[in-house]
Design a protein around this motif. Sequence first.
Motif, PDB file in Angstrom:
ATOM      1  N   HIS A 182       5.414 -27.657  38.104  1.00 30.87           N
ATOM      2  CA  HIS A 182       6.525 -27.011  37.414  1.00 30.87           C
ATOM      3  C   HIS A 182       7.804 -27.804  37.642  1.00 30.87           C
ATOM      4  O   HIS A 182       7.990 -28.395  38.705  1.00 30.87           O
ATOM      5  CB  HIS A 182       6.738 -25.583  37.944  1.00 30.87           C
ATOM      6  N   ASP A 183       8.676 -27.800  36.657  1.00 29.62           N
ATOM      7  CA  ASP A 183      10.006 -28.369  36.823  1.00 29.62           C
ATOM      8  C   ASP A 183      10.970 -27.200  37.021  1.00 29.62           C
ATOM      9  O   ASP A 183      11.464 -26.608  36.064  1.00 29.62           O
ATOM     10  CB  ASP A 183      10.400 -29.191  35.597  1.00 29.62           C
ATOM     11  N   LEU A 184      11.225 -26.867  38.262  1.00 27.99           N
ATOM     12  CA  LEU A 184      12.103 -25.746  38.601  1.00 27.99           C
ATOM     13  C   LEU A 184      13.487 -26.218  39.016  1.00 27.99           C
ATOM     14  O   LEU A 184      14.224 -25.500  39.689  1.00 27.99           O
ATOM     15  CB  LEU A 184      11.476 -24.917  39.724  1.00 27.99           C
ATOM     16  N   SER A 185      13.843 -27.417  38.586  1.00 25.85           N
ATOM     17  CA  SER A 185      15.169 -27.947  38.886  1.00 25.85           C
ATOM     18  C   SER A 185      16.173 -27.478  37.845  1.00 25.85           C
ATOM     19  O   SER A 185      15.809 -27.001  36.769  1.00 25.85           O
ATOM     20  CB  SER A 185      15.122 -29.476  38.917  1.00 25.85           C
ATOM     21  N   ALA A 186      17.434 -27.617  38.170  1.00 30.90           N
ATOM     22  CA  ALA A 186      18.509 -27.266  37.244  1.00 30.90           C
ATOM     23  C   ALA A 186      19.627 -28.279  37.409  1.00 30.90           C
ATOM     24  O   ALA A 186      20.043 -28.572  38.540  1.00 30.90           O
ATOM     25  CB  ALA A 186      19.018 -25.850  37.502  1.00 30.90           C
ATOM     26  N   ALA A 187      20.096 -28.816  36.306  1.00 28.85           N
ATOM     27  CA  ALA A 187      21.138 -29.842  36.351  1.00 28.85           C
ATOM     28  C   ALA A 187      22.523 -29.257  36.546  1.00 28.85           C
ATOM     29  O   ALA A 187      23.454 -29.964  36.926  1.00 28.85           O
ATOM     30  CB  ALA A 187      21.112 -30.668  35.065  1.00 28.85           C
ATOM     31  N   ALA A 188      22.693 -27.966  36.296  1.00 29.95           N
ATOM     32  CA  ALA A 188      23.997 -27.327  36.395  1.00 29.95           C
ATOM     33  C   ALA A 188      23.816 -25.863  36.767  1.00 29.95           C
ATOM     34  O   ALA A 188      22.752 -25.277  36.537  1.00 29.95           O
ATOM     35  CB  ALA A 188      24.754 -27.445  35.068  1.00 29.95           C
ATOM     36  N   PRO A 189      24.838 -25.244  37.338  1.00 31.02           N
ATOM     37  CA  PRO A 189      24.740 -23.814  37.656  1.00 31.02           C
ATOM     38  C   PRO A 189      24.496 -22.983  36.398  1.00 31.02           C
ATOM     39  O   PRO A 189      25.035 -23.266  35.334  1.00 31.02           O
ATOM     40  CB  PRO A 189      26.109 -23.498  38.271  1.00 31.02           C
ATOM     41  N   GLY A 190      23.664 -21.956  36.535  1.00 26.65           N
ATOM     42  CA  GLY A 190      23.416 -21.048  35.424  1.00 26.65           C
ATOM     43  C   GLY A 190      22.406 -21.537  34.412  1.00 26.65           C
ATOM     44  O   GLY A 190      22.201 -20.891  33.392  1.00 26.65           O
ATOM     45  N   GLU A 191      21.745 -22.650  34.691  1.00 32.97           N
ATOM     46  CA  GLU A 191      20.764 -23.185  33.739  1.00 32.97           C
ATOM     47  C   GLU A 191      19.407 -22.497  33.875  1.00 32.97           C
ATOM     48  O   GLU A 191      18.779 -22.124  32.893  1.00 32.97           O
ATOM     49  CB  GLU A 191      20.621 -24.693  33.948  1.00 32.97           C
ATOM     50  N   LEU A 192      18.940 -22.336  35.109  1.00 37.39           N
ATOM     51  CA  LEU A 192      17.646 -21.705  35.366  1.00 37.39           C
ATOM     52  C   LEU A 192      17.797 -20.736  36.539  1.00 37.39           C
ATOM     53  O   LEU A 192      18.241 -21.119  37.623  1.00 37.39           O
ATOM     54  CB  LEU A 192      16.595 -22.763  35.701  1.00 37.39           C
ATOM     55  N   LEU A 193      17.423 -19.481  36.304  1.00 37.49           N
ATOM     56  CA  LEU A 193      17.479 -18.448  37.331  1.00 37.49           C
ATOM     57  C   LEU A 193      16.065 -17.957  37.625  1.00 37.49           C
ATOM     58  O   LEU A 193      15.195 -18.009  36.760  1.00 37.49           O
ATOM     59  CB  LEU A 193      18.341 -17.261  36.878  1.00 37.49           C
ATOM     60  N   VAL A 194      15.851 -17.487  38.830  1.00 35.10           N
ATOM     61  CA  VAL A 194      14.577 -16.850  39.181  1.00 35.10           C
ATOM     62  C   VAL A 194      14.879 -15.493  39.806  1.00 35.10           C
ATOM     63  O   VAL A 194      15.942 -15.297  40.398  1.00 35.10           O
ATOM     64  CB  VAL A 194      13.744 -17.706  40.167  1.00 35.10           C
ATOM     65  N   THR A 195      13.946 -14.588  39.657  1.00 36.77           N
ATOM     66  CA  THR A 195      14.101 -13.275  40.271  1.00 36.77           C
ATOM     67  C   THR A 195      12.727 -12.689  40.556  1.00 36.77           C
ATOM     68  O   THR A 195      11.715 -13.118  39.992  1.00 36.77           O
ATOM     69  CB  THR A 195      14.913 -12.326  39.357  1.00 36.77           C
ATOM     70  N   ASP A 196      12.688 -11.730  41.452  1.00 39.86           N
ATOM     71  CA  ASP A 196      11.450 -11.059  41.832  1.00 39.86           C
ATOM     72  C   ASP A 196      11.842  -9.846  42.672  1.00 39.86           C
ATOM     73  O   ASP A 196      13.029  -9.605  42.922  1.00 39.86           O
ATOM     74  CB  ASP A 196      10.549 -12.008  42.630  1.00 39.86           C
ATOM     75  N   VAL A 197      10.863  -9.102  43.123  1.00 43.29           N
ATOM     76  CA  VAL A 197      11.096  -7.935  43.975  1.00 43.29           C
ATOM     77  C   VAL A 197      10.323  -8.124  45.271  1.00 43.29           C
ATOM     78  O   VAL A 197       9.163  -8.546  45.249  1.00 43.29           O
ATOM     79  CB  VAL A 197      10.642  -6.633  43.285  1.00 43.29           C
ATOM     80  N   THR A 198      10.969  -7.836  46.396  1.00 44.46           N
ATOM     81  CA  THR A 198      10.280  -7.897  47.682  1.00 44.46           C
ATOM     82  C   THR A 198      10.436  -6.577  48.414  1.00 44.46           C
ATOM     83  O   THR A 198      11.396  -5.838  48.200  1.00 44.46           O
ATOM     84  CB  THR A 198      10.826  -9.050  48.549  1.00 44.46           C
ATOM     85  N   GLU A 199       9.481  -6.329  49.289  1.00 39.37           N
ATOM     86  CA  GLU A 199       9.410  -5.037  49.988  1.00 39.37           C
ATOM     87  C   GLU A 199       9.781  -5.194  51.456  1.00 39.37           C
ATOM     88  O   GLU A 199       9.427  -6.178  52.104  1.00 39.37           O
ATOM     89  CB  GLU A 199       7.992  -4.489  49.870  1.00 39.37           C
ATOM     90  N   PHE A 200      10.510  -4.211  51.987  1.00 40.33           N
ATOM     91  CA  PHE A 200      10.821  -4.147  53.411  1.00 40.33           C
ATOM     92  C   PHE A 200      10.227  -2.851  53.968  1.00 40.33           C
ATOM     93  O   PHE A 200      10.589  -1.763  53.512  1.00 40.33           O
ATOM     94  CB  PHE A 200      12.335  -4.141  53.645  1.00 40.33           C
ATOM     95  N   ALA A 201       9.311  -2.981  54.918  1.00 39.00           N
ATOM     96  CA  ALA A 201       8.722  -1.806  55.564  1.00 39.00           C
ATOM     97  C   ALA A 201       9.654  -1.365  56.687  1.00 39.00           C
ATOM     98  O   ALA A 201       9.786  -2.044  57.707  1.00 39.00           O
ATOM     99  CB  ALA A 201       7.343  -2.140  56.105  1.00 39.00           C
TER     100      ALA A 201
END
Length: 358
Positions: A182-201
């Motif tokens: 995968h190419d998960l790089s970004a040349a500038a801010p705001g070009e590619l974002l990632v998100t997900d959900v994580t759990e805390f017990a």
Amino acid sequence: MCARGTYDPPATGPLAGLTPDQIENLLLRAVLDDLKGGGCAPASISSRSKCELGERLRRATGLPLRSVTGFLRISRSSYEHHRARLGRDRDAGPRPLVREAFEAGRGRHGYRRVHAELRRRGVVASEKRVRRVMREEGLVARRPRRKRHSSYEGEPDARPANLPRERAEARRAAGEDFRADHDLSAAAPGELLVTDVTEFAMDGYRRYLSPVVDCFDGMPLAWSLSLHPDSAPCDSSLAAAPGALPGGARPTVHTDGGGPYRAASWKGLCERRHVARSMSRPARSGDNAPAEGFFGTLKIEMFDGRDWAGVGLEEFRGEVDAYMAWYRDGRLKRFDEPGGGCSYETIEGRRRRLGLAV
């Protein structure tokens, strides 16, 4: 007069009647006893450590220095040089500074980031020296706990394209030697974002965190904490993220295939905010590696190993907010430089250096 061999017995004393083979065997037995007591093998240690071992062997066997230095394969001058310094703390100067830098990172920094922090303060000490002091002082950065989990339950609707994967394929098709999946790089801010959900017990209940992270430099742009892993925290964090982006930015947001990212509310929010959707392949957490890596770092540095008994949602929210601010403004992060090499900077500091809005 003939020169004496390494394993020739002394002329007088209780060892005078031994043969050279018996002298060598005596030394080997002494080394084995030393290893059982927590010592080191002679072939794998430094000259200073050989000197320390040599002194233990001399006390254990009563052999002359000539036999010990020959057996350890160290010159007499080197041996005497280190013997004169035994008992001194060669790291007395940087030792308190290393501990101070480690504690300033709240126990989250390994030796590389502690070394980078010392360099920022003008302290001259090699990485090897910092690592040795941290080992001797028992300064160990927090480490991940292994846990396997999968929430994949099939495809409820059409899955959006995996845009980082397509970008990587396009680069290879253009003749570029790009080996990552995968190419998960970004040349500038705001070009590619990632998100997900994580759990805390927590103490008898669970908390769920949904951050939006900028792939340009790993900055957490927005985050939301909830009692439920549903659409509410996901939508809330994405709605807040554009406020931290440059004007006119039209980012791509990459997610996994979880239910909140297939919901009508998420699709509508992306359309209204001019955000392009991208989605990982089924059951491939590595497709969203920046988000997974961010969660791993957060849990190691903020959550694991702490007692959260009696901590309520608002108090925990404050802890998360404080960590996110520190991650952006105070944490040293490793950045690969375009011309080669790397640097350790805070995300905020690097953006200011590059003349980017923070």
